[in-house]
Structure formats: structure tokens, C-alpha cells
Design a protein around this motif. Structure first.
Motif, PDB file in Angstrom:
ATOM      1  N   GLU A 178     109.995  51.698  10.488  1.00  0.00           N
ATOM      2  CA  GLU A 178     110.332  50.443  11.177  1.00  0.00           C
ATOM      3  C   GLU A 178     111.395  49.604  10.477  1.00  0.00           C
ATOM      4  O   GLU A 178     112.001  48.741  11.104  1.00  0.00           O
ATOM      5  CB  GLU A 178     109.067  49.584  11.339  1.00  0.00           C
ATOM      6  N   PHE A 179     111.564  49.802   9.173  1.00  0.00           N
ATOM      7  CA  PHE A 179     112.458  48.889   8.445  1.00  0.00           C
ATOM      8  C   PHE A 179     113.544  49.592   7.628  1.00  0.00           C
ATOM      9  O   PHE A 179     113.796  49.218   6.480  1.00  0.00           O
ATOM     10  CB  PHE A 179     111.629  47.966   7.544  1.00  0.00           C
ATOM     11  N   PRO A 180     114.209  50.605   8.213  1.00  0.00           N
ATOM     12  CA  PRO A 180     115.270  51.262   7.445  1.00  0.00           C
ATOM     13  C   PRO A 180     116.451  50.324   7.188  1.00  0.00           C
ATOM     14  O   PRO A 180     117.231  50.531   6.269  1.00  0.00           O
ATOM     15  CB  PRO A 180     115.684  52.432   8.354  1.00  0.00           C
ATOM     16  N   MET A 181     116.557  49.266   8.017  1.00  0.00           N
ATOM     17  CA  MET A 181     117.694  48.341   7.874  1.00  0.00           C
ATOM     18  C   MET A 181     117.551  47.408   6.665  1.00  0.00           C
ATOM     19  O   MET A 181     118.525  46.796   6.239  1.00  0.00           O
ATOM     20  CB  MET A 181     117.857  47.509   9.163  1.00  0.00           C
ATOM     21  N   CYS A 182     116.349  47.291   6.127  1.00  0.00           N
ATOM     22  CA  CYS A 182     116.154  46.361   5.005  1.00  0.00           C
ATOM     23  C   CYS A 182     116.627  46.991   3.698  1.00  0.00           C
ATOM     24  O   CYS A 182     116.320  48.142   3.415  1.00  0.00           O
ATOM     25  CB  CYS A 182     114.684  45.990   4.873  1.00  0.00           C
ATOM     26  N   ASP A 183     117.385  46.204   2.920  1.00  0.00           N
ATOM     27  CA  ASP A 183     117.842  46.748   1.645  1.00  0.00           C
ATOM     28  C   ASP A 183     117.133  46.102   0.458  1.00  0.00           C
ATOM     29  O   ASP A 183     117.345  46.473  -0.684  1.00  0.00           O
ATOM     30  CB  ASP A 183     119.373  46.614   1.501  1.00  0.00           C
ATOM     31  N   ALA A 184     116.286  45.116   0.747  1.00  0.00           N
ATOM     32  CA  ALA A 184     115.564  44.459  -0.347  1.00  0.00           C
ATOM     33  C   ALA A 184     114.153  44.096   0.100  1.00  0.00           C
ATOM     34  O   ALA A 184     113.885  43.923   1.282  1.00  0.00           O
ATOM     35  CB  ALA A 184     116.318  43.212  -0.769  1.00  0.00           C
ATOM     36  N   VAL A 185     113.274  44.010  -0.898  1.00  0.00           N
ATOM     37  CA  VAL A 185     111.866  43.730  -0.638  1.00  0.00           C
ATOM     38  C   VAL A 185     111.440  42.539  -1.480  1.00  0.00           C
ATOM     39  O   VAL A 185     111.833  42.414  -2.637  1.00  0.00           O
ATOM     40  CB  VAL A 185     111.021  44.981  -1.015  1.00  0.00           C
ATOM     41  N   THR A 186     110.668  41.646  -0.888  1.00  0.00           N
ATOM     42  CA  THR A 186     110.103  40.552  -1.680  1.00  0.00           C
ATOM     43  C   THR A 186     108.645  40.309  -1.293  1.00  0.00           C
ATOM     44  O   THR A 186     108.101  41.018  -0.450  1.00  0.00           O
ATOM     45  CB  THR A 186     110.965  39.268  -1.568  1.00  0.00           C
ATOM     46  N   PHE A 187     108.009  39.339  -1.916  1.00  0.00           N
ATOM     47  CA  PHE A 187     106.569  39.114  -1.749  1.00  0.00           C
ATOM     48  C   PHE A 187     106.312  37.644  -1.461  1.00  0.00           C
ATOM     49  O   PHE A 187     107.238  36.826  -1.508  1.00  0.00           O
ATOM     50  CB  PHE A 187     105.841  39.530  -3.035  1.00  0.00           C
ATOM     51  N   VAL A 188     105.067  37.307  -1.194  1.00  0.00           N
ATOM     52  CA  VAL A 188     104.702  35.899  -0.965  1.00  0.00           C
ATOM     53  C   VAL A 188     104.248  35.303  -2.293  1.00  0.00           C
ATOM     54  O   VAL A 188     103.224  35.723  -2.837  1.00  0.00           O
ATOM     55  CB  VAL A 188     103.578  35.769   0.085  1.00  0.00           C
ATOM     56  N   PRO A 189     105.017  34.346  -2.847  1.00  0.00           N
ATOM     57  CA  PRO A 189     104.630  33.807  -4.146  1.00  0.00           C
ATOM     58  C   PRO A 189     103.394  32.916  -4.081  1.00  0.00           C
ATOM     59  O   PRO A 189     103.067  32.358  -3.035  1.00  0.00           O
ATOM     60  CB  PRO A 189     105.859  32.996  -4.579  1.00  0.00           C
ATOM     61  N   MET A 190     102.703  32.821  -5.205  1.00  0.00           N
ATOM     62  CA  MET A 190     101.557  31.918  -5.328  1.00  0.00           C
ATOM     63  C   MET A 190     101.962  30.810  -6.302  1.00  0.00           C
ATOM     64  O   MET A 190     102.892  30.996  -7.082  1.00  0.00           O
ATOM     65  CB  MET A 190     100.368  32.662  -5.980  1.00  0.00           C
ATOM     66  N   THR A 191     101.230  29.708  -6.302  1.00  0.00           N
ATOM     67  CA  THR A 191     101.505  28.696  -7.329  1.00  0.00           C
ATOM     68  C   THR A 191     101.050  29.283  -8.669  1.00  0.00           C
ATOM     69  O   THR A 191     100.185  30.165  -8.704  1.00  0.00           O
ATOM     70  CB  THR A 191     100.723  27.390  -7.078  1.00  0.00           C
ATOM     71  N   LYS A 192     101.619  28.751  -9.744  1.00  0.00           N
ATOM     72  CA  LYS A 192     101.262  29.238 -11.088  1.00  0.00           C
ATOM     73  C   LYS A 192      99.756  29.169 -11.300  1.00  0.00           C
ATOM     74  O   LYS A 192      99.137  30.063 -11.851  1.00  0.00           O
ATOM     75  CB  LYS A 192     101.961  28.385 -12.150  1.00  0.00           C
ATOM     76  N   ARG A 193      99.202  28.061 -10.815  1.00  0.00           N
ATOM     77  CA  ARG A 193      97.783  27.823 -11.024  1.00  0.00           C
ATOM     78  C   ARG A 193      96.918  28.871 -10.299  1.00  0.00           C
ATOM     79  O   ARG A 193      95.978  29.416 -10.857  1.00  0.00           O
ATOM     80  CB  ARG A 193      97.456  26.421 -10.502  1.00  0.00           C
TER      81      ARG A 193
END
Ligand SMILES: [Zn+2]
Ligand SMILES: [Zn+2]
Length: 246
Positions: free
Chosen positions: A116-131
Motif C-alpha cells: 500500500e505504501f511504496p510511494m513513501c520514502d520515510a517512516v516516522t512514529f507517534v512521539p510521547m511526552t518525556k514523562r
């Protein structure tokens, strides 16, 4: 049974390179897969009748009510499974200390990403607060995203931080959740984002408000397009898209 899964969790931490037992039933596996064949077949595939935008299961074919009212900021979201049965249990286990499961989730998610995502060249995530991250000891979304990036040969990016905690208002629909999340993400590396087609990786998509807010931040930093893939998503059977029980 509980003691068994506890011990299995402890042992798995040392079982890095090769897998010997199924992460769901504990049966022996011989091909190095994280999940045995019967368990793989029993997982709730999110295949038919999905909303073409948010990818959640819908009762009747077509765009879901929430996307009709207000589409997500991601161009397309997809999930491998519905948030039911063993798939949902894997997510809960993964978030409650069984850190090693990032490989299991990634193994089961890679084929969907490639399709489904061959067009994507980068991956990221959902950040959390440090705490929040300190409390859990790890960010499960990040571990999962890093593994997906490595297995699909896409660049892994960590260009965003979560700067304030958002209350967990589990009974809210998408619009209220969006309000709750507004402005919680902050881009720290605009250069990394500019002109990229970015895939957000997360464990579960509930209403999609979180990935949508993150996509807004990435788009403001001039990302070209933003997509999302999750291991599970909550079927759109409730009028307000009630989230999973954790
Ligand atoms: Zn199994
Ligand atoms: Zn939808």
C-alpha cells in the motif's frame, strides 16, 4: 497461564536473533517466524469493507461517516487487523512491557506496507511526552516504526516531539479528540521533513485523530504527503468510533 506468559516475556528478552516459539500460542516454530501458521490464520484481517481513507472497517462499503464529515489529514491510512481477538491482545501486551513484540508486529505489517505504501520514502512514529515515555520505559510506536523502516529500506525519521500531555478522553469522537490534541506536536527537524512522503507507523488507530494531528504538524513543515499504517484499527461500528478498552 499468566505465569507462563510472564516467563515467556522474560525469556524473550534474551531471544534476539532466532525465534523458536510462536509469540501468540507458544508452540514451536521452525521457520524463524514470530507467529505460527495457525495463529497467523486466526488473526482478524482487516480486509473487506474498509473506508478508503481511514482504513477502518465499515458496515457497508464506502466512506465512513467520520471521514465524510471531516477527512483525516493523512492521505490514506491502513491497518493489518481489526482491534479484536489476539491482534488486540498483542497490542496490549506490547504496550504493557513485552517490548520485544515490536518484531512480531513489524513482521505481520511489512507486507501491507510494501503493497500500500511504496510511494513513501520515510517512516516516522507517534512521539510521547518525556514523562509518559519514562513511565512506560519505551515508546512502542517508535520501536515498531524503526523496525518497519529497517525491513522496508525506508529512512527512519524522528523529527517531532510531543510537548504536552493530552488527557485520555476515551469516549470522545474524532472532532473532540482533535481539539484535545491541537498543537501538542512540535517539529524539531524541519529539514528532515521537507518534500518527503512520510509514513506514520503506530500500533492502533482509533478515530485517527492522533495521526491526523501529527500529519498536520508534518504538513505545516512542508512534508509532501503523509500516510499512516497501524497494526490494528477499531472498526467503525459505533456512531462516535468508541476506542478500544485497555
Ligand atoms: Zn501460534
Ligand atoms: Zn474513514
Amino acid at each position: 497461564m499468566r505465569l507462563f506468559s510472564f516467563l515467556r516475556g522474560k525469556l524473550k528478552k534474551y531471544d534476539d536473533a532466532v525465534n523458536f516459539t510462536c509469540d501468540i500460542c507458544g508452540r514451536e516454530v521452525f521457520d524463524g517466524a514470530r507467529v505460527c501458521h495457525p495463529c497467523r490464520g486466526s488473526l482478524p484481517r482487516n480486509a473487506q469493507n474498509i473506508c478508503p481513507f481511514c482504513g477502518r472497517k465499515v458496515k457497508e462499503e464506502g466512506v465512513c461517516l467520520e471521514c465524510k464529515q471531516k477527512p483525516l489529514s493523512v492521505k490514506k491510512a491502513r491497518s493489518v487487523f481489526t482491534h479484536d481477538g489476539e491482534a488486540a491482545r498483542l497490542v496490549v501486551r506490547f504496550k504493557r512491557g513485552e517490548k520485544y513484540l515490536y518484531r512480531t508486529l513489524a513482521e505481520l505489517t511489512v507486507p501491507l506496507v510494501e503493497r500500500e505504501f511504496p510511494m513513501c520514502d520515510a517512516v516516522t512514529f507517534v512521539p510521547m511526552t518525556k514523562r509518559a515515555e519514562k513511565k512506560r520505559g519505551y515508546n512502542q510506536s517508535r520501536l515498531f516504526a524503526e523496525e518497519i523502516a529497517a525491513r522496508t529500506q525506508k529512512e527512519f525519521l524522528a523529527p517531532v516531539i510531543k510537548q504536552r500531555e493530552t488527557s485520555q478522553q476515551k469516549t470522545l469522537g474524532r472532532a473532540d479528540r482533535e481539539k484535545n490534541l491541537e498543537g501538542c506536536f512540535h517539529i524539531t527537524d524541519r529539514k528532515a521533513v521537507k518534500d518527503r512522503r512520510i509514513l506514520i507507523v503506530d500500533d492502533t488507530l482509533t478515530t485517527g485523530a492522533t495521526v491526523s494531528e501529527l500529519a498536520n504538524a508534518l504538513l505545516r513543515a512542508k512534508a509532501k504527503e503523509v500516510y499512516a499504517v497501524t497494526f490494528t484499527s477499531v472498526a467503525n461500528k459505533h456512531p462516535f468510533g468508541l476506542p478500544p478498552q485497555e
